[in-house]
Design a protein around this motif. Structure first.
Motif, PDB file in Angstrom:
ATOM      1  N   VAL A  19      -0.576  35.705  31.842  1.00 44.89           N
ATOM      2  CA  VAL A  19      -0.208  36.523  30.578  1.00 44.89           C
ATOM      3  C   VAL A  19       0.166  35.516  29.544  1.00 44.89           C
ATOM      4  O   VAL A  19       0.363  34.442  29.728  1.00 44.89           O
ATOM      5  CB  VAL A  19       0.685  37.788  30.756  1.00 44.89           C
ATOM      6  CG1 VAL A  19       0.135  38.747  31.745  1.00 44.89           C
ATOM      7  CG2 VAL A  19       2.097  37.309  31.201  1.00 44.89           C
ATOM      8  N   ASP A  20       0.173  36.256  28.234  1.00 44.03           N
ATOM      9  CA  ASP A  20       0.568  35.345  27.152  1.00 44.03           C
ATOM     10  C   ASP A  20      -0.328  34.273  26.767  1.00 44.03           C
ATOM     11  O   ASP A  20       0.011  32.943  26.637  1.00 44.03           O
ATOM     12  CB  ASP A  20       2.225  34.805  27.336  1.00 44.03           C
ATOM     13  CG  ASP A  20       2.675  34.274  25.914  1.00 44.03           C
ATOM     14  OD1 ASP A  20       2.048  34.545  25.019  1.00 44.03           O
ATOM     15  OD2 ASP A  20       3.848  33.671  25.877  1.00 44.03           O
ATOM     16  N   LEU A  21      -1.558  34.524  26.673  1.00 45.63           N
ATOM     17  CA  LEU A  21      -2.782  33.636  26.416  1.00 45.63           C
ATOM     18  C   LEU A  21      -3.150  33.999  25.152  1.00 45.63           C
ATOM     19  O   LEU A  21      -3.284  34.944  24.668  1.00 45.63           O
ATOM     20  CB  LEU A  21      -3.864  33.908  27.633  1.00 45.63           C
ATOM     21  CG  LEU A  21      -3.515  33.419  28.815  1.00 45.63           C
ATOM     22  CD1 LEU A  21      -4.617  33.799  29.902  1.00 45.63           C
ATOM     23  CD2 LEU A  21      -3.126  31.838  28.896  1.00 45.63           C
ATOM     24  N   PRO A  22      -3.700  33.057  24.345  1.00 48.22           N
ATOM     25  CA  PRO A  22      -3.969  31.559  24.626  1.00 48.22           C
ATOM     26  C   PRO A  22      -2.582  30.748  24.182  1.00 48.22           C
ATOM     27  O   PRO A  22      -1.939  31.222  23.282  1.00 48.22           O
ATOM     28  CB  PRO A  22      -5.110  31.219  23.959  1.00 48.22           C
ATOM     29  CG  PRO A  22      -4.986  31.899  22.564  1.00 48.22           C
ATOM     30  CD  PRO A  22      -4.555  33.223  22.987  1.00 48.22           C
ATOM     31  N   SER A  23      -2.087  29.973  24.992  1.00 49.27           N
ATOM     32  CA  SER A  23      -1.348  28.858  24.912  1.00 49.27           C
ATOM     33  C   SER A  23       0.139  29.340  24.372  1.00 49.27           C
ATOM     34  O   SER A  23       0.667  29.032  23.227  1.00 49.27           O
ATOM     35  CB  SER A  23      -1.725  27.752  23.778  1.00 49.27           C
ATOM     36  OG  SER A  23      -1.992  28.194  22.612  1.00 49.27           O
ATOM     37  N   ASN A  24       0.605  30.475  25.234  1.00 49.10           N
ATOM     38  CA  ASN A  24       1.921  30.894  25.030  1.00 49.10           C
ATOM     39  C   ASN A  24       2.233  31.555  23.487  1.00 49.10           C
ATOM     40  O   ASN A  24       3.076  31.060  22.593  1.00 49.10           O
ATOM     41  CB  ASN A  24       3.076  29.824  25.123  1.00 49.10           C
ATOM     42  CG  ASN A  24       2.889  29.649  26.705  1.00 49.10           C
ATOM     43  OD1 ASN A  24       2.790  30.368  27.525  1.00 49.10           O
ATOM     44  ND2 ASN A  24       3.350  28.192  26.937  1.00 49.10           N
ATOM     45  N   ALA A  25       1.323  32.318  23.007  1.00 43.87           N
ATOM     46  CA  ALA A  25       1.235  32.844  21.730  1.00 43.87           C
ATOM     47  C   ALA A  25       2.505  33.802  21.350  1.00 43.87           C
ATOM     48  O   ALA A  25       2.898  33.681  20.182  1.00 43.87           O
ATOM     49  CB  ALA A  25      -0.147  33.793  21.531  1.00 43.87           C
ATOM     50  N   VAL A  26       3.097  34.252  22.427  1.00 48.37           N
ATOM     51  CA  VAL A  26       4.249  35.036  22.198  1.00 48.37           C
ATOM     52  C   VAL A  26       5.455  34.249  22.539  1.00 48.37           C
ATOM     53  O   VAL A  26       5.562  33.568  23.617  1.00 48.37           O
ATOM     54  CB  VAL A  26       4.279  36.437  23.382  1.00 48.37           C
ATOM     55  CG1 VAL A  26       5.676  37.253  23.160  1.00 48.37           C
ATOM     56  CG2 VAL A  26       2.893  37.375  22.965  1.00 48.37           C
ATOM     57  N   ASN A  27       6.448  34.568  21.387  1.00 47.80           N
ATOM     58  CA  ASN A  27       7.526  33.617  21.658  1.00 47.80           C
ATOM     59  C   ASN A  27       8.585  34.311  22.620  1.00 47.80           C
ATOM     60  O   ASN A  27       9.015  35.549  22.315  1.00 47.80           O
ATOM     61  CB  ASN A  27       8.279  33.396  20.388  1.00 47.80           C
ATOM     62  CG  ASN A  27       9.379  32.378  20.293  1.00 47.80           C
ATOM     63  OD1 ASN A  27       9.579  31.683  21.516  1.00 47.80           O
ATOM     64  ND2 ASN A  27      10.087  32.218  19.174  1.00 47.80           N
ATOM     65  N   GLU A  28       8.668  33.904  23.908  1.00 45.67           N
ATOM     66  CA  GLU A  28       9.516  34.250  24.841  1.00 45.67           C
ATOM     67  C   GLU A  28      10.737  33.584  25.391  1.00 45.67           C
ATOM     68  O   GLU A  28      10.803  32.368  24.921  1.00 45.67           O
ATOM     69  CB  GLU A  28       8.857  34.606  26.075  1.00 45.67           C
ATOM     70  CG  GLU A  28       7.228  35.452  25.995  1.00 45.67           C
ATOM     71  CD  GLU A  28       6.694  35.299  27.290  1.00 45.67           C
ATOM     72  OE1 GLU A  28       6.907  36.168  28.334  1.00 45.67           O
ATOM     73  OE2 GLU A  28       5.733  34.502  27.351  1.00 45.67           O
ATOM     74  N   SER A  29      11.856  34.309  25.960  1.00 48.42           N
ATOM     75  CA  SER A  29      12.753  33.601  26.297  1.00 48.42           C
ATOM     76  C   SER A  29      12.692  32.570  27.358  1.00 48.42           C
ATOM     77  O   SER A  29      13.139  31.505  27.693  1.00 48.42           O
ATOM     78  CB  SER A  29      14.060  34.487  26.769  1.00 48.42           C
ATOM     79  OG  SER A  29      13.594  35.345  27.687  1.00 48.42           O
ATOM     80  N   ASN A  30      11.650  32.958  28.430  1.00 46.85           N
ATOM     81  CA  ASN A  30      11.029  31.997  29.486  1.00 46.85           C
ATOM     82  C   ASN A  30       9.623  31.943  29.239  1.00 46.85           C
ATOM     83  O   ASN A  30       8.949  32.985  29.796  1.00 46.85           O
ATOM     84  CB  ASN A  30      11.698  32.924  30.592  1.00 46.85           C
ATOM     85  CG  ASN A  30      11.353  31.851  32.060  1.00 46.85           C
ATOM     86  OD1 ASN A  30      10.556  30.916  31.930  1.00 46.85           O
ATOM     87  ND2 ASN A  30      11.872  32.504  33.010  1.00 46.85           N
TER      88      ASN A  30
END
Length: 186
Positions: A19-30
């Motif tokens: 999940v969170d593709l492409p290339s960590n588009a969502v800013n997450e804590s982990n």
């Protein structure tokens, strides 16, 4: 979807979901927990398997194999299709004089040989423009029928069961009567 995936071989395979593709588009804590791998079992692709279930031979008075009847069955799980090749039957005898084998192309129906289907072929070698198999003198002779030769073009689930043996007990060859000369007896 997983149903649309194609694998090169059967067996246990790892499939990853991310999940969170492409290339960590969502800013997450982990950002390191966005992938999960799971094992799936991939079954073998069904294949045909051609076997000869019956054979008989026609032998001339000179002990030449002139024709035959053979039953070919597809005991596999898929159609043996001849769309891109011809399925062949090879007659072979180690005791043959001269040529040891004769290859015959089998004219299959357009649909090939369906899984579970058995077809009977009766072949006159002269009509096929194939040479007769000269079996030599009297005695027991072995003739082998092999399906899917000489090119082994059908990709089968079992490539080792394509041969059927037949023993022929041949009598002494019958020769033509000799013409006699001289006067007839009164």
């Amino acid at each position: 979807s997983l149903a649309d995936m194609v694998f090169a071989s059967a067996g246990s395979k790892i499939v990853y979901v991310q999940v969170d593709l492409p290339s960590n588009a969502v800013n997450e804590s982990n950002e390191t927990n966005n992938q999960l791998g799971m094992y799936v079992t991939v079954g073998a692709i069904p294949k045909p398997d051609l076997v000869i279930t019956y054979a008989s031979a026609n032998v001339s008075s000179a002990n030449n194999l002139t024709g035959f009847t053979a039953k070919v069955k597809n005991i596999g799980q898929a159609t043996a299709n001849e769309a891109s090749h011809t399925i062949w039957l090879r007659l072979y005898s180690p005791q043959a004089v001269g040529n040891k084998y004769v290859d015959i192309p089998l004219g299959l129906q357009e649909k090939g040989i369906l899984a579970g289907e058995e077809l009977t072929y009766t072949v006159n070698l002269a009509k096929q423009k194939a040479s007769e198999l000269a079996l030599g003198g009297a005695g027991v002779k072995q003739v082998y029928f092999q399906i899917d030769t000489p090119k082994n073009a059908v990709n089968e689930s079992n490539e080792t069961n394509n041969q059927f043996g037949l023993s022929l007990n041949l009598p002494a060859a019958v020769s033509a009567p000799k013409a006699s000369t001289g006067a007839a007896n009164p």
